[in-house]
Design an enzyme around this catalytic site. Structure first.
Site, mmCIF file in Angstrom:
data_model
loop_
_atom_site.group_PDB
_atom_site.id
_atom_site.type_symbol
_atom_site.label_atom_id
_atom_site.label_comp_id
_atom_site.label_asym_id
_atom_site.label_seq_id
_atom_site.Cartn_x
_atom_site.Cartn_y
_atom_site.Cartn_z
ATOM 1 C CG ASP A 32 10.891 33.882 -82.840
ATOM 2 O OD1 ASP A 32 11.887 34.573 -82.573
ATOM 3 O OD2 ASP A 32 9.768 34.359 -83.053
ATOM 4 C CD GLU A 33 11.019 25.504 -86.016
ATOM 5 O OE1 GLU A 33 11.127 24.279 -86.204
ATOM 6 O OE2 GLU A 33 10.377 26.261 -86.771
ATOM 7 N N GLY A 34 14.913 28.476 -84.142
ATOM 8 C CA GLY A 34 16.330 28.201 -83.944
ATOM 9 C C GLY A 34 16.830 28.654 -82.591
#
Length: 455
Positions: free
Chosen positions: A195-197
């Site tokens: 999700d961060e990426g």
């Protein structure tokens, strides 16, 4: 009410007067209807989207923006990291029939991070409330009830025992629920690496304009944090999709389009975690019998202590011939069979962030303030120079040889040749290139889709 300009004196007869009055009344009524219709179109209803959230709130354009036909809306994202908690207040404007643009960002950070309050969760509320006051100061009152408020936690809370992390999140949720902003049941959560990426990919492609035009070339994203590293890009080759291992592909829906992204987060391959692995340590555990960790990647004359994830290690360098070769050999062992290589990556334009940027700036590979471009081979050249001059010209950081060598070989493992150009930036158009913008934008977009089929 808007004043209708007077273009001259009208001389009306008694017969013409009633007719003029009727015409004036017709214009007035038509204007009122137009005004109400415009106001209604300026509203966008945000319906509860996830985890049982229940709401129906309305946001509307400010008078100045409404006059230009732009829809204005806001979003608040809290980034709860390991070293601090940061608030991002974003203002967006959307011209009719177009994708939104970012018109303003407010940013503030507080230390320490939420994880520092793991044993006294009540104390965490004060800092959260202070940051909420920042949002109140920068968002007009009439927009409060329609502005989504979200907190995403990253590395700091991931490392905490589950029960302690949940207690902190619950406290934040209580503070959020008492605020005047739009809060759903999914308002606080711990982000996973993918999700961060993906959120960082949205940020970069939104700021570069790649998301505005269907079919336009997108850019890839490389992020090197302390505990993990991410790679995300939009494949154009069917073979990339077919050859991707399980968990390396994710679907993203934005602006009524679906993107099938190649995105993966390698936990344990962030720069700080990699340092520990290269030294021979184990994550979260002290060295056996307080053993000193020795590495050819450190300055030969260095001996000291290094703290990582609340564990202190005794470390030292070693004297040897061919320090770069020895260091590269050790780093290769750590990376062996850990990274999936995709051939298409070398043909995609990539932006690189975080420690990629910091290391490049520290050794003069890019401008420390403005960023810039370099080729992957520049990291290898810098690594060889620093490692081979460790004894005669010790760098300011004892980890310089190790860090540069690690980044060089990590990029090689991703499949980038030495002449591959990377763009390194902290900001694009004066906006921070963090995942926060992409995360709140995606959140708002997903909420809007529940009510309005098209942006």
């Amino acid at each position: 009410m808007r004043k209708i300009p007077n273009h001259g004196t009208l001389r009306m007869t008694k017969v013409a007067y009633p007719l003029g009055l009727c015409v004036g009344l017709f214009i007035y009524v038509a204007y009122i209807k137009w005004h109400r219709a415009s106001a209604a179109q300026a509203f966008f209803t945000i319906a509860g989207a996830a985890s049982g959230a229940r709401w129906t709130q309305q946001a509307f354009s400010s008078p100045g923006s409404a006059a230009r036909g732009h829809e204005v809306f806001y979003g608040i994202m809290f980034d709860a990291g390991s070293t601090g908690t940061r608030i991002h207040v974003f203002q967006f404007a959307r011209p009719p029939g177009e994708t939104p643009t970012l018109t303003h960002e407010t940013f503030k950070a507080l230390k320490p991070g939420l994880s520092a309050y793991a044993d006294d969760v009540e104390k965490s509320a004060q800092g959260i409330q202070e940051l909420l006051n920042v949002a109140k100061q920068h968002i007009p009152y009439d927009f409060w009830k329609a502005t989504p408020l979200v907190l995403k936690a990253t590395a700091g809370l991931r490392l905490l025992p589950g029960e302690k992390a949940q207690k902190l999140l619950q406290k934040v949720k209580e503070v959020f629920k008492a605020s005047p902003f739009l809060v759903g049941d999914d308002c606080v959560s711990i982000m996973n690496g993918t999700d961060e990426g993906v959120s960082a990919w949205i940020t970069v492609n939104f700021l570069t304009g790649s998301l505005k035009t269907p079919g336009s070339s997108s850019v890839g994203m490389l992020d090197l944090g302390g505990g993990s590293t991410q790679i995300t890009f939009l494949p154009r080759v069917e073979g990339t999709l077919q050859a991707s291992p399980p968990g390396h592909l994710t679907a993203l829906q934005m602006f009524n389009r679906t993107y099938k992204l190649y995105s993966y987060s390698y936990l344990g391959l962030g720069l700080m975690s990699a340092r520990l692995a290269i030294l021979g340590g184990v994550e979260g555990k002290p060295a056996e019998n307080d053993k000193e960790l020795v590495s050819p990647c450190l300055s030969p004359r260095f001996r000291g202590e290094w703290e990582h994830a609340e564990v202190t290690y005794r470390i030292s360098g070693q004297k040897a011939v061919g320090l770069y070769e020895l260091c590269a050999s050790r780093v290769s062992e750590v990376l062996r069979n850990k990274v999936h290589r995709t051939e298409e990556a070398q043909h995609v334009d990539f932006y690189a962030f975080s420690y990629y940027y910091d290391l490049a700036a520290s050794f003069g590979l890019i401008d420390a303030e403005k960023g810039g471009s370099l080729v992957v081979g520049d990291f290898e050249i810098a690594a060889k120079y620093v490692c081979r001059t460790l004894e005669t010209q010790p760098p300011s950081s004892p980890f310089a040889c190790m860090d540069l060598t690690y980044i060089s070989l990590l990029l090689h493992e991703f499949g980038f040749p030495g002449d591959k150009v990377l763009k390194l930036a902290r900001k694009i158009d004066n906006v921070e290139t963090s995942w926060a913008l992409g995360a709140i934008f995606h959140y708002i977009d997903s909420l809007k889709r529940q009510k309005v089929p098209a942006l």
